[in-house]
Design an enzyme around this catalytic site. Structure first.
Site, PDB file in Angstrom:
ATOM      1  N   HIS A 127      57.838  46.347  79.171  1.00 46.76           N
ATOM      2  CA  HIS A 127      59.368  46.691  79.752  1.00 46.76           C
ATOM      3  C   HIS A 127      60.253  46.933  78.763  1.00 46.76           C
ATOM      4  O   HIS A 127      61.665  46.541  78.923  1.00 46.76           O
ATOM      5  CB  HIS A 127      59.705  45.585  80.746  1.00 46.76           C
ATOM      6  CG  HIS A 127      59.189  45.592  82.095  1.00 46.76           C
ATOM      7  ND1 HIS A 127      57.885  45.215  82.137  1.00 46.76           N
ATOM      8  CD2 HIS A 127      59.551  45.798  83.225  1.00 46.76           C
ATOM      9  CE1 HIS A 127      57.531  45.206  83.529  1.00 46.76           C
ATOM     10  NE2 HIS A 127      58.227  45.785  84.011  1.00 46.76           N
ATOM     11  N   GLU A 161      55.241  56.678  91.430  1.00 54.97           N
ATOM     12  CA  GLU A 161      55.782  57.531  90.299  1.00 54.97           C
ATOM     13  C   GLU A 161      55.268  58.681  90.173  1.00 54.97           C
ATOM     14  O   GLU A 161      56.111  59.635  89.737  1.00 54.97           O
ATOM     15  CB  GLU A 161      55.576  56.688  88.849  1.00 54.97           C
ATOM     16  CG  GLU A 161      56.582  55.645  88.663  1.00 54.97           C
ATOM     17  CD  GLU A 161      56.198  54.252  89.203  1.00 54.97           C
ATOM     18  OE1 GLU A 161      55.008  54.144  89.765  1.00 54.97           O
ATOM     19  OE2 GLU A 161      57.000  53.221  89.137  1.00 54.97           O
ATOM     20  N   PHE A 177      61.836  51.789  84.540  1.00 59.09           N
ATOM     21  CA  PHE A 177      61.473  51.631  83.136  1.00 59.09           C
ATOM     22  C   PHE A 177      60.978  52.529  82.419  1.00 59.09           C
ATOM     23  O   PHE A 177      60.085  53.000  82.959  1.00 59.09           O
ATOM     24  CB  PHE A 177      60.901  50.241  82.931  1.00 59.09           C
ATOM     25  CG  PHE A 177      61.629  48.653  83.215  1.00 59.09           C
ATOM     26  CD1 PHE A 177      62.073  47.970  82.323  1.00 59.09           C
ATOM     27  CD2 PHE A 177      62.047  48.553  84.511  1.00 59.09           C
ATOM     28  CE1 PHE A 177      62.922  46.836  82.411  1.00 59.09           C
ATOM     29  CE2 PHE A 177      62.627  47.313  85.066  1.00 59.09           C
ATOM     30  CZ  PHE A 177      63.026  46.471  84.052  1.00 59.09           C
ATOM     31  N   ASP A 184      58.756  52.335  80.423  1.00 60.22           N
ATOM     32  CA  ASP A 184      57.217  52.290  80.169  1.00 60.22           C
ATOM     33  C   ASP A 184      56.483  52.775  81.398  1.00 60.22           C
ATOM     34  O   ASP A 184      55.347  53.018  81.240  1.00 60.22           O
ATOM     35  CB  ASP A 184      57.196  50.730  80.227  1.00 60.22           C
ATOM     36  CG  ASP A 184      58.178  50.045  79.285  1.00 60.22           C
ATOM     37  OD1 ASP A 184      58.028  49.578  78.154  1.00 60.22           O
ATOM     38  OD2 ASP A 184      59.431  50.095  79.574  1.00 60.22           O
ATOM     39  N   PHE A 185      57.138  52.902  82.501  1.00 58.17           N
ATOM     40  CA  PHE A 185      56.439  53.525  83.660  1.00 58.17           C
ATOM     41  C   PHE A 185      56.080  55.069  83.620  1.00 58.17           C
ATOM     42  O   PHE A 185      55.324  55.446  84.527  1.00 58.17           O
ATOM     43  CB  PHE A 185      57.185  53.178  84.844  1.00 58.17           C
ATOM     44  CG  PHE A 185      57.544  51.388  85.060  1.00 58.17           C
ATOM     45  CD1 PHE A 185      57.059  50.711  84.413  1.00 58.17           C
ATOM     46  CD2 PHE A 185      58.711  51.364  86.040  1.00 58.17           C
ATOM     47  CE1 PHE A 185      57.423  49.258  84.647  1.00 58.17           C
ATOM     48  CE2 PHE A 185      59.021  49.943  86.262  1.00 58.17           C
ATOM     49  CZ  PHE A 185      58.473  48.942  85.476  1.00 58.17           C
ATOM     50  N   GLU A 220      62.920  54.718  92.720  1.00 60.42           N
ATOM     51  CA  GLU A 220      62.749  53.402  93.681  1.00 60.42           C
ATOM     52  C   GLU A 220      64.277  52.510  93.397  1.00 60.42           C
ATOM     53  O   GLU A 220      64.722  52.531  92.390  1.00 60.42           O
ATOM     54  CB  GLU A 220      61.705  52.844  92.564  1.00 60.42           C
ATOM     55  CG  GLU A 220      60.401  53.391  92.822  1.00 60.42           C
ATOM     56  CD  GLU A 220      59.306  52.814  91.759  1.00 60.42           C
ATOM     57  OE1 GLU A 220      59.843  52.028  90.827  1.00 60.42           O
ATOM     58  OE2 GLU A 220      58.264  53.696  91.650  1.00 60.42           O
TER      59      GLU A 220
END
Lengths: 331, 325
Positions: free
Chosen positions: B129, B60, B83, B85-86, B29
Site C-alpha cells: 500500500h 479493478e 492505491f 499498488d492495485f 471504489e
C-alpha cells in the site's frame, strides 16, 4: 421475397463469406503471404452470424483472438480485412493490428483483444456509456468457453447485473480451450448456468443453427435495449481446425472421431438445405450466392496483394493524439 | 484565492471539469457517497449524481475495462484505482488494452481517459500500500504519466489530463494529501509535459517528483547555507517529458542529481540520466548521481521506511559530496 426471407438469405451469404474468407486466408498463410498465426472460426459461422445480425448498425461489439468472422458478420467489407491480414497499408488498421485485431470501428467494433476475456469489461463500459449518454445502444461481447473461467468476465457480469447495463454476454462454446476440453476446465455443464449466479437469464442455443442463435440473441438484445439488463447466451459449437493456423500443437489431444461428428454438422450445407427445402431459395440461387462470395473474396485478395506495405516512417503514427517526447529519443 | 489541501484540490479539479463537460464521469471504489477513502472525491456525488459518479464493487479489471469502453464511445471518464499498488490487479487492461488500442487500430479511436490513483510511501502502510509505480507506467508506450506535487498543480494537471485525448495515469502522492497551498479562484488549466523550476540555482540540478520535491527543496535550503546553490526541478510529467527544461538546466549547472522514491532499478531517473549522457555529456562536471529507494519492497516500520526513502539528509550529503568532486 419477404423481409424474413431476405434476412435468412443475408444470413447465409455472410456465413458463406466468412467461410470462404477464412479458407482462402489459411491458404495464403501457408504460402507465406499472410504473416503470423490465424485463429479461425470455421464451422462456427452460424454462431457468429446469428449473433451479429441480431445487432443494429449502431450497436457495439467487442471481439477476441478468434474474430475474423465478427466484423464480417456485422457487415464489414472484406477487402480491408484481407489487406490487414496481409499487413498492408490499406488494411483496416494499416497493418498495425493483424489477424487478432481486424477492428473495423465503422461497423461498431470496439476492438478485439488477443488477451482472453479482456474485451468483456470493455463491452460493459460501452453499455454504461449508452446509459450515461441516454442512447438505446447495446453492446455484445464475444468470448469463448476458455474465457468463461477468467476473472474479468465475472467482474463484468456482476457489474452489468447490478446496474442493468445493456450488454449481451455471448459465449461461443467451441468445446476446446487450446488443448483443454470444457469438461476438464469448467465446473458446470452449461456455461449459461453461470448467469444465475449474477441474477440474469442464461440461455443455451445450438450454435450450428443460425436462426436459433439469431432468435435468442435478438431476445437478449431487445431485453438489454429495454433497460432490463444483461443476458448470457451460450452457443454450442465446435472448433474443427487447430487452435490456430501457423501455431501447431505438437501433441494429439482429441480424437478424430469427435471431429468427424461435428464435420457432419457443418452449418453451411445444413442451412442451404433448409433454405431450399422451405422454398426460400432455389438451388441456383444458392450457387449464385456462392459464386458472388468467391468473386468478392477474390477481389479482396487482389486488392490486398496490389496494396503497398506500410512505410517504416509511420511507426509513431497513432500512438498519441499529439507528438510527445521528441521522437529521436524514442527510437 | 483559497488555501486548499492537496486532497481538496483533487476534487476541485475534477469538479471543474465535470461542470464544464458533461461527458466527464467518475468511476471507482468508494468514490461516491463516501467521497473516496482519501476524500479526494468529496462532494462530487452530491453535485453530479449517481449516473456520473459511479461507485463500483471491488473489481479493478472491470472498472478500467468499463472506463475504456466508455472512453471509446463518447465519454471522458476518470477512473480511480484506490492505491496504485492495485494496478497490478488490472495491469493487463492498462497495458494491453488502454495503452495499445489507438495504436493497434491506427487511430480509429481516441482514448480520452484518466486513471487517478493514490501513490507513494511515507504513511507506514507497508509493501502493498506504499509503492511508487510511475516507472511501470513510463515503460508502456501509449500512456501519459503525471505526478503533481502541489495543490495548484493537482487542479491544473487534472484539467489537462481530462482534456487529453490520450490515456493519462494521474499519480496523487498519498503523503501529500494533507499538504496545503494557494489555489486561485476560477478555471485552472495546466499543460502536460512541462516541468517546473521550483528553485533556481547554478551549482547543481536536482530533479524530483511528488513527495520528493519538498525534500529536495529542504536539502537545497541547507546546502545554500553552505554556499551551494542548487536548482530544484519538479519533473511533474514523465510522459511527455520536458527534456528541454531538464537539459537546459543540466547543461547550465553541469551536475545532475535525481531524487526518486521508486525502487532503484530502471527508475525514471535512469532514463533521464541516459538522455543527459546522450545529449549533454560534455557539459557535465561530474558523474550523474541517482538518489533512490533501495531495490526492496517498502517495509512498514517507521524506522525502516525512514531509512530507505530518500531524505533531506541523504540528498544534502550526496549533493555536497558530488559538488566537492
Amino acid at each position: 421475397m419477404t423481409q424474413d426471407d431476405e434476412l435468412l438469405t443475408e444470413m447465409y451469404r455472410r456465413m458463406y463469406l466468412i467461410r470462404v474468407f477464412e479458407e482462402r486466408a489459411i491458404e495464403l498463410q501457408r504460402k507465406g503471404e499472410i504473416p503470423g498465426a490465424l485463429h479461425t472460426s470455421l464451422n462456427q459461422e452460424a454462431t457468429v452470424v446469428g449473433a451479429t445480425l441480431a445487432l443494429r448498425h449502431d450497436d457495439y461489439m467487442t471481439g477476441n483472438h478468434r474474430s475474423h468472422g465478427h466484423p464480417i458478420g456485422k457487415g464489414a467489407k472484406v477487402d480491408r480485412l484481407m489487406a490487414e491480414l496481409m499487413g498492408k497499408r490499406t488494411g483496416v488498421c494499416q497493418g498495425r493490428g493483424g489477424s487478432m485485431h481486424l477492428a473495423d470501428f465503422s461497423v461498431g467494433s470496439l476492438g478485439e483483444s488477443g488477451i482472453i476475456a479482456s474485451g468483456v469489461p470493455v463491452a460493459l463500459g460501452a453499455g454504461i456509456s449508452a446509459q450515461v449518454r441516454g442512447t438505446d445502444q447495446v453492446c455484445l461481447t464475444f468470448f469463448g468457453d476458455g474465457a468463461s473461467n477468467a476473472g474479468a468476465i465475472h467482474e463484468s457480469m456482476n457489474m452489468a447485473a447490478i446496474w442493468k447495463v445493456p450488454v449481451v454476454f455471448f459465449c461461443e462454446n467451441n468445446q476446446w480451450a487450446v488443448t483443454t476440453p470444457i469438461a476438464k476446465s469448467t465446473s458446470v455443464v452449461d456455461i449459461a448456468q453461470r448467469a444465475s449466479a449474477y441474477g440474469f437469464p442464461g440461455v443455451v442455443v445450438d450454435g450450428q443453427d443460425p436462426v436459433e442463435v439469431f432468435t435468442a440473441t435478438t431476445e437478449a438484445v431487445e431485453r438489454a435495449r429495454r433497460g432490463e439488463g444483461p443476458t448470457l447466451v451460450e452457443a454450442k459449437t465446435y472448433r474443427i481446425l487447430e487452435h490456430a493456423e501457423g501455431l501447431p500443437i505438437p501433441s494429439k489431444y482429441r480424437e478424430e472421431a469427435e471431429i468427424d461428428v461435428w464435420r457432419l454438422r457443418d452449418p453451411l450445407p445444413a442451412f442451404a438445405k433448409r433454405l431450399t427445402g422451405e422454398g426460400i431459395l432455389t438451388e441456383e440461387q444458392v450457387t449464385e450466392i456462392a459464386r458472388e462470395v468467391v468473386l468478392e473474396v477474390d477481389a479482396a485478395i487482389d486488392f490486398a496483394r496490389s496494396s503497398e506495405f506500410p512505410s517504416a516512417d509511420s511507426i509513431f503514427d497513432g500512438l498519441y493524439s499529439n507528438p510527445i517526447i521528441p521522437l529521436a529519443r524514442l527510437r | 484565492m483559497a488555501q486548499l489541501s492537496y486532497r481538496e484540490a483533487v476534487s476541485r479539479g475534477i469538479a471543474q471539469e465535470m461542470a464544464r463537460d458533461e461527458r466527464v464521469m467518475l468511476i471507482g471504489e468508494d468514490i461516491g457517497g463516501a467521497g473516496g477513502v482519501f476524500k479526494t472525491t468529496a462532494g462530487l456525488f452530491e453535485q453530479f449524481g449517481r449516473t456520473r459518479v459511479v461507485d463500483t464493487p471491488i473489481s479493478e479489471q472491470a472498472i478500467l475495462g468499463a472506463a475504456m469502453g466508455a472512453a471509446m464511445t463518447g465519454l471522458r471518464p476518470i477512473a480511480e484505482i484506490m492505491f496504485s499498488d492495485f494496478f497490478a490487479v488490472c495491469w493487463d487492461i492498462v497495458v494491453n488494452e488502454i495503452a495499445k488500442m489507438r495504436y493497434m487500430t491506427n487511430g480509429q479511436v481516441k482514448m480520452p481517459l484518466v486513471i487517478k490513483s493514490g501513490n507513494g510511501g511515507s504513511l507506514r502502510m507497508g509493501a502493498q500500500h506504499s509503492q511508487s509505480i510511475e516507472n511501470w507506467a513510463m515503460a508502456v508506450p501509449g500512456l501519459k504519466v503525471v505526478t503533481p506535487s502541489t495543490p495548484l498543480d493537482v487542479v491544473g494537471l487534472m484539467a489537462a489530463a481530462v482534456r487529453s485525448d490520450d490515456p493519462v495515469l494521474f499519480f496523487e502522492h498519498k503523503g501529500l494529501y494533507a499538504s496545503k497551498g494557494e489555489v486561485p479562484d476560477g478555471e485552472i488549466v495546466d499543460e502536460l509535459g512541462k516541468a517546473a523550476i521550483r528553485r533556481p540555482g547554478k551549482d547543481a540540478t536536482v530533479l524530483a517528483l511528488g513527495l520528493m520535491v519538498g525534500r529536495a527543496l529542504g536539502a537545497a535550503e541547507e546546502l545554500a547555507r553552505e554556499g551551494i546553490d542548487v536548482e530544484v526541478i519538479d519533473v511533474r510529467s514523465l510522459v511527455p517529458l520536458d527534456t528541454q527544461t531538464l537539459l537546459t538546466s543540466i547543461s547550465r549547472t553541469g551536475r545532475l542529481f535525481t531524487v526518486e522514491e521508486n525502487p532503484r532499478l530502471l527508475g525514471w531517473g535512469a532514463e533521464i540520466a541516459s538522455i543527459a549522457a546522450d545529449e549533454c555529456f560534455w557539459d557535465l562536471d561530474m558523474p550523474i548521481r541517482r538518489i533512490t529507494t533501495p531495490h526492496i519492497p517498502l517495509p512498514s516500520a517507521d524506522s525502516l521506511e525512514d531509512a530507505v526513502l530518500p531524505s533531506v539528509d541523504r540528498i544534502v550529503q550526496d549533493v555536497r559530496k558530488g559538488v566537492s568532486l
